[in-house]
Design a protein around this motif. Structure first.
Motif, PDB file in Angstrom:
ATOM      1  N   LYS A  10      34.688 -72.234  10.153  1.00 20.01           N
ATOM      2  CA  LYS A  10      33.447 -71.399  10.604  1.00 20.01           C
ATOM      3  C   LYS A  10      32.895 -70.339   9.520  1.00 20.01           C
ATOM      4  N   PHE A  11      31.504 -70.393   9.467  1.00 22.84           N
ATOM      5  CA  PHE A  11      30.836 -69.569   8.204  1.00 22.84           C
ATOM      6  C   PHE A  11      29.765 -68.496   9.179  1.00 22.84           C
ATOM      7  N   ILE A  12      29.665 -67.266   8.662  1.00 21.66           N
ATOM      8  CA  ILE A  12      28.801 -66.535   9.319  1.00 21.66           C
ATOM      9  C   ILE A  12      28.253 -65.610   8.099  1.00 21.66           C
ATOM     10  N   ALA A  13      26.853 -65.441   8.234  1.00 19.74           N
ATOM     11  CA  ALA A  13      26.073 -64.729   7.589  1.00 19.74           C
ATOM     12  C   ALA A  13      25.333 -63.602   8.257  1.00 19.74           C
ATOM     13  N   THR A  14      25.640 -62.377   7.896  1.00 21.97           N
ATOM     14  CA  THR A  14      24.830 -61.238   8.919  1.00 21.97           C
ATOM     15  C   THR A  14      23.766 -60.749   7.925  1.00 21.97           C
ATOM     16  N   TYR A  15      22.713 -60.291   8.880  1.00 26.14           N
ATOM     17  CA  TYR A  15      21.537 -59.870   8.347  1.00 26.14           C
ATOM     18  C   TYR A  15      21.125 -58.372   9.203  1.00 26.14           C
ATOM     19  N   ASN A  16      19.950 -57.676   8.382  1.00 25.00           N
ATOM     20  CA  ASN A  16      19.627 -56.600   8.857  1.00 25.00           C
ATOM     21  C   ASN A  16      18.626 -56.501  10.011  1.00 25.00           C
ATOM     22  N   LYS A  17      17.994 -57.883  10.115  1.00 21.32           N
ATOM     23  CA  LYS A  17      17.243 -58.034  11.142  1.00 21.32           C
ATOM     24  C   LYS A  17      17.145 -59.644  11.252  1.00 21.32           C
ATOM     25  N   PRO A  18      16.705 -60.239  12.522  1.00 20.15           N
ATOM     26  CA  PRO A  18      16.594 -61.660  13.070  1.00 20.15           C
ATOM     27  C   PRO A  18      15.190 -62.232  12.444  1.00 20.15           C
ATOM     28  N   PHE A  19      15.264 -62.588  11.173  1.00 19.67           N
ATOM     29  CA  PHE A  19      14.114 -62.857  10.640  1.00 19.67           C
ATOM     30  C   PHE A  19      13.671 -64.370  11.109  1.00 19.67           C
ATOM     31  N   TRP A  20      14.734 -65.360  11.732  1.00 21.69           N
ATOM     32  CA  TRP A  20      14.436 -66.396  12.294  1.00 21.69           C
ATOM     33  C   TRP A  20      13.866 -66.306  13.559  1.00 21.69           C
ATOM     34  N   ARG A  21      14.098 -65.257  14.158  1.00 21.00           N
ATOM     35  CA  ARG A  21      13.414 -65.232  15.555  1.00 21.00           C
ATOM     36  C   ARG A  21      12.012 -64.724  15.264  1.00 21.00           C
ATOM     37  N   SER A  45      17.194 -73.383   3.206  1.00 21.76           N
ATOM     38  CA  SER A  45      16.692 -74.571   3.159  1.00 21.76           C
ATOM     39  C   SER A  45      16.012 -74.616   4.716  1.00 21.76           C
ATOM     40  N   LEU A  46      16.915 -74.146   5.571  1.00 20.05           N
ATOM     41  CA  LEU A  46      16.509 -74.410   7.002  1.00 20.05           C
ATOM     42  C   LEU A  46      15.578 -73.287   7.763  1.00 20.05           C
ATOM     43  N   PHE A  47      15.820 -72.133   7.140  1.00 20.87           N
ATOM     44  CA  PHE A  47      15.368 -71.046   7.864  1.00 20.87           C
ATOM     45  C   PHE A  47      14.314 -70.450   6.851  1.00 20.87           C
ATOM     46  N   GLY A  48      14.400 -70.753   5.747  1.00 22.63           N
ATOM     47  CA  GLY A  48      13.531 -69.874   4.763  1.00 22.63           C
ATOM     48  C   GLY A  48      13.958 -68.822   3.985  1.00 22.63           C
ATOM     49  N   GLU A  49      13.300 -68.405   2.857  1.00 23.44           N
ATOM     50  CA  GLU A  49      13.832 -67.501   1.553  1.00 23.44           C
ATOM     51  C   GLU A  49      14.526 -66.469   2.142  1.00 23.44           C
ATOM     52  N   ALA A  50      14.278 -65.821   3.314  1.00 23.52           N
ATOM     53  CA  ALA A  50      14.909 -64.674   3.928  1.00 23.52           C
ATOM     54  C   ALA A  50      16.550 -64.743   4.234  1.00 23.52           C
ATOM     55  N   ALA A  51      16.764 -65.984   4.381  1.00 24.93           N
ATOM     56  CA  ALA A  51      18.223 -66.394   4.525  1.00 24.93           C
ATOM     57  C   ALA A  51      19.099 -65.916   3.332  1.00 24.93           C
ATOM     58  N   GLN A  52      18.478 -65.799   2.140  1.00 22.52           N
ATOM     59  CA  GLN A  52      19.348 -65.351   0.921  1.00 22.52           C
ATOM     60  C   GLN A  52      19.683 -63.804   0.983  1.00 22.52           C
ATOM     61  N   HIS A  53      19.056 -63.090   1.761  1.00 20.97           N
ATOM     62  CA  HIS A  53      19.100 -61.832   1.498  1.00 20.97           C
ATOM     63  C   HIS A  53      19.904 -61.325   2.586  1.00 20.97           C
ATOM     64  N   TYR A  54      21.303 -61.964   2.713  1.00 20.83           N
ATOM     65  CA  TYR A  54      22.184 -61.605   3.689  1.00 20.83           C
ATOM     66  C   TYR A  54      23.338 -60.126   3.391  1.00 20.83           C
ATOM     67  N   GLU A  55      23.742 -59.602   4.233  1.00 18.22           N
ATOM     68  CA  GLU A  55      24.441 -58.646   4.118  1.00 18.22           C
ATOM     69  C   GLU A  55      25.970 -58.816   3.743  1.00 18.22           C
ATOM     70  N   GLN A  56      26.424 -59.326   4.594  1.00 15.24           N
ATOM     71  CA  GLN A  56      27.865 -59.962   4.194  1.00 15.24           C
ATOM     72  C   GLN A  56      27.904 -61.646   4.987  1.00 15.24           C
ATOM     73  N   CYS A  57      29.078 -62.228   4.522  1.00 14.35           N
ATOM     74  CA  CYS A  57      29.037 -63.538   4.828  1.00 14.35           C
ATOM     75  C   CYS A  57      30.747 -63.778   4.760  1.00 14.35           C
ATOM     76  N   TYR A  58      31.167 -64.451   5.900  1.00 18.83           N
ATOM     77  CA  TYR A  58      32.638 -64.647   6.177  1.00 18.83           C
ATOM     78  C   TYR A  58      32.905 -66.118   6.291  1.00 18.83           C
ATOM     79  N   LEU A  59      34.041 -66.588   5.808  1.00 18.15           N
ATOM     80  CA  LEU A  59      34.438 -67.993   6.258  1.00 18.15           C
ATOM     81  C   LEU A  59      35.859 -68.258   6.542  1.00 18.15           C
ATOM     82  N   LYS A  60      36.074 -68.883   7.709  1.00 17.29           N
ATOM     83  CA  LYS A  60      37.542 -68.936   8.238  1.00 17.29           C
ATOM     84  C   LYS A  60      37.925 -70.430   8.368  1.00 17.29           C
ATOM     85  N   SER A  61      38.679 -70.873   7.776  1.00 18.22           N
ATOM     86  CA  SER A  61      39.384 -72.308   8.018  1.00 18.22           C
ATOM     87  C   SER A  61      40.583 -72.203   8.724  1.00 18.22           C
TER      88      SER A  61
END
Length: 371
Positions: free
Chosen positions: A210-221, A281-297
């Protein structure tokens, strides 16, 4: 030797819930957990730099389905709030790398619930209900032996390597079947049929990443999207809004469509970068401006997955526990892991159901010996 009336092995949801119930019943017990934190497959990250103790991002299970009444009741009992998984907006579908992703309106999934602030808050709330003298972290059970009517439980402290043998009348195993087979020496106490059944049942979630990226606002909404996507391109095959509350702790998460073995061939940072590029690629340029990201295998977590789990495709667990009722009763052995549930096996609800069933059988045994 130290003796308790009940020993619980495993401090995930099922083990903590069992301990919570035994506290209410005033039945003496001790709980051993191999990791240095409770939770098992409920694992969450607290956002870096955020002092809000009420926000966690789930890297394990996250959803509570409408029919999961036991989980809803437990959350209410522990004064934890539920909210609806965010699904408002259009869904994105990416069929082929040479074809642009499609926007599909009204393609949302079913109504699901999540725990406000992240599911790990439920683990913390359960832990807070337990007497500290009744549990030990960083304590791995290495061997089980039945001597007459007594269980001898060999426990190794993973920090200082010290070993203590504990004794108990009743043993509660709040672990998946394959972990019991792998670590708890069933050759000493189980029939051949039970041993084979333990190793045959897959561990739920064991091959998930599972992968998670966090953002300061929900730009997709803001762009009319649900944060939900499905992809045949990858690396993530399914993506959802993973915000810690409906209006705070905004995030996107995805299930990576690679086996744990395949993931070992990538660096974690490279795989994270691929996931961020996919979100872009799925949600737009704003997706690259994340705060943190995590991955758990989960397949690379030795406290969750076995070699057999890693070698097999994911499958739903199905353990016919009634077949072994007489054997388990004669051993004073209770199987409380989610995979042993007759309903919703593997899910959060299954953990509560399996634990409730085991506790009910234990109460009958304890009451019988008390009279």
């Amino acid at each position: 030797m130290n003796k308790k009336r009940v020993i619980i092995v495993g401090g995930g949801l099922a083990g903590l819930y069992t301990a919570f119930q035994l506290e209410q019943l005033n039945i003496p017990y001790v709980l051993f957990e191999a990791k240095d934190v409770f939770g098992g497959r409920i694992h969450s990250e607290k956002p870096k730099g955020n002092n809000d103790e009420s926000l966690f991002h789930d890297l394990g299970p996250t959803w509570i389905f409408p029919h999961h009444y036991r989980m809803k009741a437990l959350a209410a009992n522990l004064e934890q709030n539920l909210f609806h998984q965010h699904i408002a907006g259009a869904v994105v579908y990416h069929e082929h790398r040479n074809i642009a992703p499609k926007i599909i309106k009204n393609g949302q999934g079913p109504l699901l619930h999540r725990l406000e602030g992240g599911l790990y808050k439920l683990i913390l709330a359960l832990q807070a209900k337990l007497s500290k003298r009744n549990y030990q972290l960083s304590c791995q059970v290495d061997s089980l032996i039945k001597v007459n009517d007594t269980w001898q439980v060999t426990v190794k402290n993973t920090k200082d390597a010290s070993v203590v043998i504990h004794e108990t009348d009743n043993l509660m195993l709040a672990l998946p079947p394959r972990l019991i087979h792998e670590y708890l020496t069933p050759a000493h106490w189980a029939s051949e049929a039970l041993t084979k059944a333990l190793v045959a049942v897959p561990t739920w979630m064991a091959n998930q990443t599972k992968f998670i990226a966090t953002y300061n606002k929900p730009f997709w909404r803001d762009n009319g999207l649900a944060g939900q996507a499905f992809s045949r391109v990858g690396p993530m095959i399914e993506i959802h809004d993973a915000s810690a509350t409906d209006q705070q702790g905004f995030a996107l998460f995805g299930f990576i469509g690679l086996s744990s073995q395949d993931i070992k061939s990538f660096s974690i940072e490279h795989l994270k970068a691929q996931c961020i590029n996919q979100l872009k690629s799925l949600f737009g340029e704003a997706a690259q401006h994340y705060e943190q990201c995590y991955l758990k295998s989960w397949g690379n977590d030795v406290h969750v997955a076995t070699d057999k789990d890693r070698a097999e495709p994911p499958a739903h667990p199905d353990f016919y526990i009634k077949r072994f009722s007489q054997e388990l009763s004669s051993l004073n052995l209770y199987l409380a892991g989610s995979e042993f549930s007759e309903e919703d096996a593997g899910y959060l609800e299954g953990a509560i159901n399996a634990a409730d069933t085991a506790i009910s059988l234990l109460k009958k045994e304890v009451l019988f010996k008390s009279h």
